[in-house]
Scaffold this active site. Structure first.
Site, PDB file in Angstrom:
ATOM      1  CG  HIS A 212      -5.770   2.084   5.305  1.00 14.44           C
ATOM      2  ND1 HIS A 212      -5.292   3.048   6.157  1.00 14.44           N
ATOM      3  CD2 HIS A 212      -4.775   1.174   5.170  1.00 14.44           C
ATOM      4  CE1 HIS A 212      -4.057   2.731   6.515  1.00 14.44           C
ATOM      5  NE2 HIS A 212      -3.722   1.605   5.917  1.00 14.44           N
TER       6      HIS A 212
ATOM      7  CB  SER B  17       5.362  -1.568  11.968  1.00 15.91           C
ATOM      8  OG  SER B  17       4.955  -0.225  12.180  1.00 15.91           O
TER       9      SER B  17
ATOM     10  N   GLY C  56       2.601   2.485  10.707  1.00  8.94           N
ATOM     11  CA  GLY C  56       3.564   3.564  10.478  1.00  8.94           C
ATOM     12  C   GLY C  56       4.294   4.004  11.740  1.00  8.94           C
TER      13      GLY C  56
ATOM     14  CD  GLU D  12      -2.705   5.656   6.795  1.00  8.18           C
ATOM     15  OE1 GLU D  12      -2.723   5.664   5.549  1.00  8.18           O
ATOM     16  OE2 GLU D  12      -1.782   5.151   7.459  1.00  8.18           O
TER      17      GLU D  12
ATOM     18  CD  GLU E 170      -3.530  -2.322   7.526  1.00  7.19           C
ATOM     19  OE1 GLU E 170      -2.434  -2.576   7.036  1.00  7.19           O
ATOM     20  OE2 GLU E 170      -4.167  -1.303   7.254  1.00  7.19           O
TER      21      GLU E 170
ATOM     22  CE  LYS F   8      -0.057   3.318   4.690  1.00  5.52           C
ATOM     23  NZ  LYS F   8       0.025   3.413   6.129  1.00  5.52           N
TER      24      LYS F   8
ATOM     25  CG  ASN G 247      -1.710   1.228   1.432  1.00  9.43           C
ATOM     26  OD1 ASN G 247      -1.805   2.046   0.522  1.00  9.43           O
ATOM     27  ND2 ASN G 247      -2.297   1.392   2.609  1.00  9.43           N
TER      28      ASN G 247
HETATM   29  P1  PGA Z   1       2.897   0.402   7.650  1.00  7.87           P
HETATM   30  O1  PGA Z   1       1.430   0.600   7.017  1.00  7.87           O
HETATM   31  O2  PGA Z   1       3.424  -0.918   7.102  1.00  7.87           O
HETATM   32  O3  PGA Z   1       3.680   1.574   7.182  1.00  7.87           O
HETATM   33  O4  PGA Z   1       2.727   0.356   9.120  1.00  7.87           O
HETATM   34  C1  PGA Z   1       0.540  -0.486   6.848  1.00  7.87           C
HETATM   35  C2  PGA Z   1      -0.758   0.005   6.263  1.00  7.87           C
HETATM   36  O5  PGA Z   1      -1.201   1.102   6.610  1.00  7.87           O
HETATM   37  O6  PGA Z   1      -1.378  -0.679   5.433  1.00  7.87           O
END
Ligand code: PGA
Length: 251
Positions: A96, A212, A172, A98, A166, A11, A9
């Site tokens: 997601h 992460s 992140g 976010e 998640e 983003k 992903n």
């Molecule tokens: P990250 O993001 O691996 O940077 O923690 C995962 C995601 O948001 O799908």
């Protein structure tokens, strides 16, 4: 046995040129012959078509990061499922954290999007996960299973659905859920699916872990019986790291 699925992903990262460069590097490493796992990359909307051309000769799936639940109309800034389907997307990521936290998405809108995307022939990666506050209050199971139930409300067939667990506090932040914490929630999600759809769909459903994931922690996570791959953010922006994660899934 469930085939693992690993999706990068990206983003809101990479210009079209940068996205072509990254996807070319990933495709050169992985190319075709991805027999034991499914791999996808999810660039931002402007780069979808160009990346689609890069990966069309390979086994890598083109994945979008979001879509709207209407076909068309006065929805400035939005993109519909059929637009994504028309440029060759196989999957769309929906719900997601976010999107839920920063753009006001609710389980009700996620549910509308899931139904629309499936109706248009897209496959769906539906994200669920608890915040740190919810985990500390001890309501993780309630929150996550609630998101699963409402996101899939009225969805009769799970063949084209993947769920991504998640934990929001792990996205992140560099803090990964321990393999045990992740496995516990994955098993809980599978039990919820069993209650909703029965044994066979529950056994076939793939549940990705996201938050992460990196080459150094992926082996332990993917070794857990209910973890069927990963949704990879930061580490998917470096071809070598993403390829290493995919290789851990394919073995
Ligand atoms: P990250 O993001 O691996 O940077 O923690 C995962 C995601 O948001 O799908």
């Amino acid at each position: 046995m469930r085939k693992k699925i690993v999706v990068g992903n990206w983003k809101m990262n990479k210009t079209v040129e940068e996205a072509v460069e990254l996807s070319t590097a990933v495709a050169e490493h992985l190319g075709d012959g991805l027999v034991n796992c499914e791999v996808g990359i999810a660039p931002a909307f402007p780069a979808l078509e160009a990346v689609g051309k890069v990966v069309e000769w390979s086994d890598i799936r083109l994945v979008a990061q979001n879509c709207h639940y209407e076909d068309d109309g006065a929805y400035t800034g939005e993109v519909s499922a059929r637009m994504l389907e028309s440029i060759g997307c196989t999957y769309v990521i929906l719900g997601h954290s976010e999107r839920r936290q920063l753009f006001g998405e609710t389980s009700a809108t996620v549910n509308l999007k899931v139904k629309k995307a499936l109706g248009e022939g897209l496959r769906v990666i539906m994200c669920v996960g608890e915040t740190l506050d919810e985990r500390e209050k001890g309501i993780t199971t309630e929150v996550v299973t609630g998101q699963v139930r409402s996101g899939l409300d009225g969805v009769s067939d799970l063949v084209s659905v993947v769920i991504a667990y998640e934990p929001v506090w792990a996205i992140g932040t560099g803090k990964t859920a321990t393999p045990e914490q992740a496995e516990e929630m994955h098993a809980t999600i599978r039990d919820t699916i069993r209650e909703m759809y029965g044994d066979l769909p529950a056994e076939h459903l793939r549940i990705q872990y996201g938050g992460s994931v990196k080459p150094s922690n992926v082996a332990e996570l993917f070794a857990k019986p209910n973890i069927d791959g990963g949704l990879i953010g930061g580490a998917s922006l470096k071809a070598d790291d993403f390829v290493a994660i995919v290789r851990a899934a394919c073995c």
